[in-house]
Scaffold this motif. Structure first.
Motif, PDB file in Angstrom:
ATOM      1  N   LEU B  21      -1.628 -10.800  -8.849  1.00 42.77           N
ATOM      2  CA  LEU B  21      -1.029 -11.288  -7.695  1.00 42.77           C
ATOM      3  C   LEU B  21       0.581 -10.775  -7.465  1.00 42.77           C
ATOM      4  O   LEU B  21       0.941 -10.290  -6.602  1.00 42.77           O
ATOM      5  CB  LEU B  21      -0.943 -12.772  -7.678  1.00 42.77           C
ATOM      6  N   PHE B  22       0.947 -10.716  -8.875  1.00 44.23           N
ATOM      7  CA  PHE B  22       2.475 -10.222  -8.979  1.00 44.23           C
ATOM      8  C   PHE B  22       2.464  -8.912  -8.658  1.00 44.23           C
ATOM      9  O   PHE B  22       3.314  -8.290  -8.055  1.00 44.23           O
ATOM     10  CB  PHE B  22       2.968 -10.755 -10.349  1.00 44.23           C
ATOM     11  N   THR B  23       1.572  -8.052  -9.177  1.00 41.42           N
ATOM     12  CA  THR B  23       1.560  -6.539  -8.926  1.00 41.42           C
ATOM     13  C   THR B  23       1.277  -6.140  -7.600  1.00 41.42           C
ATOM     14  O   THR B  23       2.096  -5.411  -7.022  1.00 41.42           O
ATOM     15  CB  THR B  23       0.499  -5.937  -9.922  1.00 41.42           C
ATOM     16  N   VAL B  24       0.264  -6.684  -6.964  1.00 44.01           N
ATOM     17  CA  VAL B  24       0.033  -6.440  -5.562  1.00 44.01           C
ATOM     18  C   VAL B  24       1.165  -6.915  -4.576  1.00 44.01           C
ATOM     19  O   VAL B  24       1.514  -6.261  -3.586  1.00 44.01           O
ATOM     20  CB  VAL B  24      -1.304  -6.849  -5.026  1.00 44.01           C
ATOM     21  N   PHE B  25       1.662  -8.067  -4.711  1.00 40.70           N
ATOM     22  CA  PHE B  25       2.397  -8.668  -3.829  1.00 40.70           C
ATOM     23  C   PHE B  25       3.989  -8.357  -3.973  1.00 40.70           C
ATOM     24  O   PHE B  25       4.957  -8.926  -3.033  1.00 40.70           O
ATOM     25  CB  PHE B  25       2.086 -10.208  -3.298  1.00 40.70           C
ATOM     26  N   ALA B  26       4.265  -7.948  -5.233  1.00 39.63           N
ATOM     27  CA  ALA B  26       5.709  -7.980  -5.316  1.00 39.63           C
ATOM     28  C   ALA B  26       6.103  -6.680  -6.178  1.00 39.63           C
ATOM     29  O   ALA B  26       7.115  -5.912  -5.533  1.00 39.63           O
ATOM     30  CB  ALA B  26       6.144  -9.003  -6.633  1.00 39.63           C
ATOM     31  N   VAL B  27       5.416  -6.058  -6.955  1.00 39.76           N
ATOM     32  CA  VAL B  27       5.621  -4.830  -7.790  1.00 39.76           C
ATOM     33  C   VAL B  27       5.389  -3.779  -6.798  1.00 39.76           C
ATOM     34  O   VAL B  27       6.209  -2.736  -6.485  1.00 39.76           O
ATOM     35  CB  VAL B  27       5.301  -4.724  -9.103  1.00 39.76           C
ATOM     36  N   VAL B  28       4.139  -3.624  -6.167  1.00 38.01           N
ATOM     37  CA  VAL B  28       3.619  -2.510  -5.407  1.00 38.01           C
ATOM     38  C   VAL B  28       4.719  -2.406  -4.266  1.00 38.01           C
ATOM     39  O   VAL B  28       4.951  -1.325  -3.889  1.00 38.01           O
ATOM     40  CB  VAL B  28       2.224  -2.583  -5.147  1.00 38.01           C
ATOM     41  N   PRO B  29       4.829  -3.604  -3.459  1.00 37.03           N
ATOM     42  CA  PRO B  29       5.734  -3.500  -2.290  1.00 37.03           C
ATOM     43  C   PRO B  29       7.042  -3.001  -2.742  1.00 37.03           C
ATOM     44  O   PRO B  29       7.721  -2.199  -1.829  1.00 37.03           O
ATOM     45  CB  PRO B  29       5.878  -4.889  -1.841  1.00 37.03           C
TER      46      PRO B  29
END
Lengths: 278, 293
Positions: B21-29
């Motif tokens: 979740l953190f990667t997809v919706f925070a780090v990647v963006p």
């Protein structure tokens, strides 16, 4: 010396008294004004008390002002993110402190990055991702971002708790044949009631008080949340029609205020600790 | 023991949801945002690679510069207001309040938890002049200060001040309680012995308590500064950036560029400026406190 001291104390008390009045009076004024009729607004000065419990403001805010719909949406998104964040962050924090694996340090730092980054930086790509995943105008979409952007703080709180959790207790449980899942659900979770409540109150504020995400990711009126609704409402009728405007504000504020009055200890603790650590 | 605590299956089950979740919706963006800033237009419509054009525009865009200057002024006023008034109130509570400490704490903190949007709306009504006087003007009216009555948020000369006052009001309780709990935790014997030596209260605050509270000051400044740079909700709901562009913050500019005009690339570039501003000011505060420490 003592006379001087006494005077200082009295002056200090007066200043604190003024600060207290300044803190609470606007909120009280808000609640009181939501019970005033249109005539009372236009004929009496705005600090005067309401002459009765005029509830029509609430009715018109709730129905024609659409606050009923917004309220329901806010409740769904807030509760959803409250559940999701505990389910996701609690086991992760347990693994990040108590379990033995290679990436532990890296991922601890990885999650803490979230404390530094302004939401705005991620906002535009999130909009784009949501467009492709069909998550715009959905409750799930809001629940996901609320959870993700509360995750760093929540993990910080939970890992703080686990660090002070005695390893001996875990060891004893494991020797008695308890599995890792049993340790977490039967022993750890029941002991961390306070931390969970603190996290939940913080997460409630993040979700309930959000404007930026719901403004960006929701465009259908039927899916909007209370805070976006408020911004719209003030533009549409709020300038002239004060009664329903105050009632809508009260609807936006009362859940937070109610929760705070019950759980003030946790909210204060959570927010001040969050600031100190972050 | 070790076998149980390094159970791979459990580990995956516990950590993967959060990491994903953190990667997809925070780090990647966040990384994506950097990439966007080299493009112009809107994805799917007229999205084109434009090299450094957006960043060059940042330097010539006078509207953005005005907005950034406004933000700097706002940050200076609100940060100093929140931190120092918070500190002063904490000191006073610690010094003068014996009974009812908890009541004072709970009341002081109320504005902090309220939604900024509702607070903005509320202050719109407090500052109002038409169709009827809001709370402030009505009170000025009754105490005989009629000459002060003005359209607080409709007037160019008072709008920024009105916004700052509101955000100080909303934030000061947090800093007050942060300082208060830190003051309580200070070692009591140092203060006691200074008192016995005849040091005045003021001297004790300046020479003993303030130096001991330095880490708290540092943290409070950083927290308040990053919060103020990101200001959005309160300005949107109080003034919508007006009158004119008097209270038009960079975050609002970024939002409008991206979502009103569809310039995702330029919007992302502005978002990066906001990030840089946060990092820069945070490290400046860090340096100031380190040097003197």
């Amino acid at each position: 010396m003592t006379a001087k001291k006494g005077k200082g104390k009295i002056i200090s008390k007066i200043i604190i008294g003024i600060a207290l009045v300044l803190s609470i009076y606007p909120v009280i004024w808000l609640i009181l004004s939501s019970f005033k009729t249109t005539q009372e607004f236009s004929l009496l000065p705005s600090y005067s008390l309401p002459q009765g419990l005029y509830l029509d403001n609430y009715i018109s805010a709730w129905t024609s002002g659409n606050m009923g719909v917004y309220f329901k949406n806010s409740i769904i998104c807030t509760l959803g993110s409250l559940i999701l964040i505990v389910v996701v962050a609690l086991p992760a924090s347990f693994a990040l402190t108590k379990m033995k694996w290679k990436g532990k340090n890296f991922f601890n730092k990885y999650f803490m990055m979230g404390l530094m980054i302004p939401i705005q930086v991620a906002l535009i790509p999130i909009f784009q991702i949501y467009k492709n995943l069909n998550l715009l105008n959905s409750h799930i979409g809001l629940i996901l971002v609320y959870t993700v952007f509360g995750l760093s703080m929540t993990i910080l709180m939970f890992t703080g708790f686990f660090e002070s959790f005695p390893n001996e207790m875990l060891e004893a449980a494991v020797i008695d044949g308890c599995s890792i899942y049993g340790c977490l659900t039967k022993m750890v979770v029941p002991l961390m009631g306070n931390s969970i409540v603190t996290v939940l109150t913080l997460q409630f504020l993040t979700s309930w008080n959000d404007l930026l995400f719901s403004q960006t990711l929701i465009s259908e009126t039927a899916k909007k949340t209370v805070q976006t609704g408020l911004v719209m409402f003030s533009g549409a009728h709020g300038q002239v029609d004060w009664g329903p405007m105050f009632a809508s504000m009260a609807i936006g504020v009362l859940p937070t205020l109610g929760l705070y009055l019950f759980l003030s200890k946790f909210m204060i603790q959570g927010m001040t600790a969050g600031a100190v650590k972050g | 023991m070790n076998r149980v605590l390094s159970n791979k299956k459990a580990l995956a089950l516990f950590t993967l949801p959060a990491i994903l979740l953190f990667t997809v919706f925070a780090v990647v963006p966040i990384i994506w945002s950097l990439f966007y800033s080299f493009f112009s237009g809107m994805p799917g419509v007229n999205f084109e690679f434009c090299g450094l054009e957006n960043f060059i525009n940042l330097f010539t865009d006078s509207e953005l510069h005005a907005s950034l200057m406004l933000n700097v002024k706002y940050v200076a006023v609100v940060v100093i207001g929140q931190v120092f008034i918070g500190f002063a109130l904490a000191m006073l509570i610690n010094y003068a309040v014996k009974r009812g400490k908890n009541f004072v704490r709970v009341c002081m903190f109320i504005p902090v938890v309220l939604p900024s949007v509702a607070v903005g709306q509320l202050f719109q009504k407090i500052y109002a002049i038409a169709p009827q006087y809001g709370l402030l003007n009505a009170l000025l009216d009754i105490v005989g200060l009629k000459f002060l009555i003005t359209a607080w948020i409709g007037d160019v000369s008072t709008a920024v001040g009105a916004l700052c006052a509101m955000d100080i009001w909303k934030g000061v309780g947090l800093y007050c309680l942060i300082f208060y709990s830190a003051i309580i935790d200070l070692p009591g014997d140092v203060v006691e012995s200074a008192k016995i030596d005849g040091a005045s209260s003021f001297r004790i605050i300046r020479s003993i308590q303030m130096p001991l509270l330095k880490p708290i000051f540092r943290m409070a400044f950083i927290f308040s500064i990053t919060g103020c740079i990101k200001v959005y909700d309160s300005a949107v709901s109080l003034t919508k950036g007006g009158p004119g562009t008097t209270t038009y913050m960079p975050t609002m500019y970024m939002f409008d560029e991206a979502f009103t005009y569809g310039n995702f690339g330029y919007g992302s570039a502005i978002a990066l400026i906001i990030l840089v501003e946060c990092v820069l000011l945070t490290s400046i505060v860090g340096m100031i406190f380190k040097e003197r420490g």
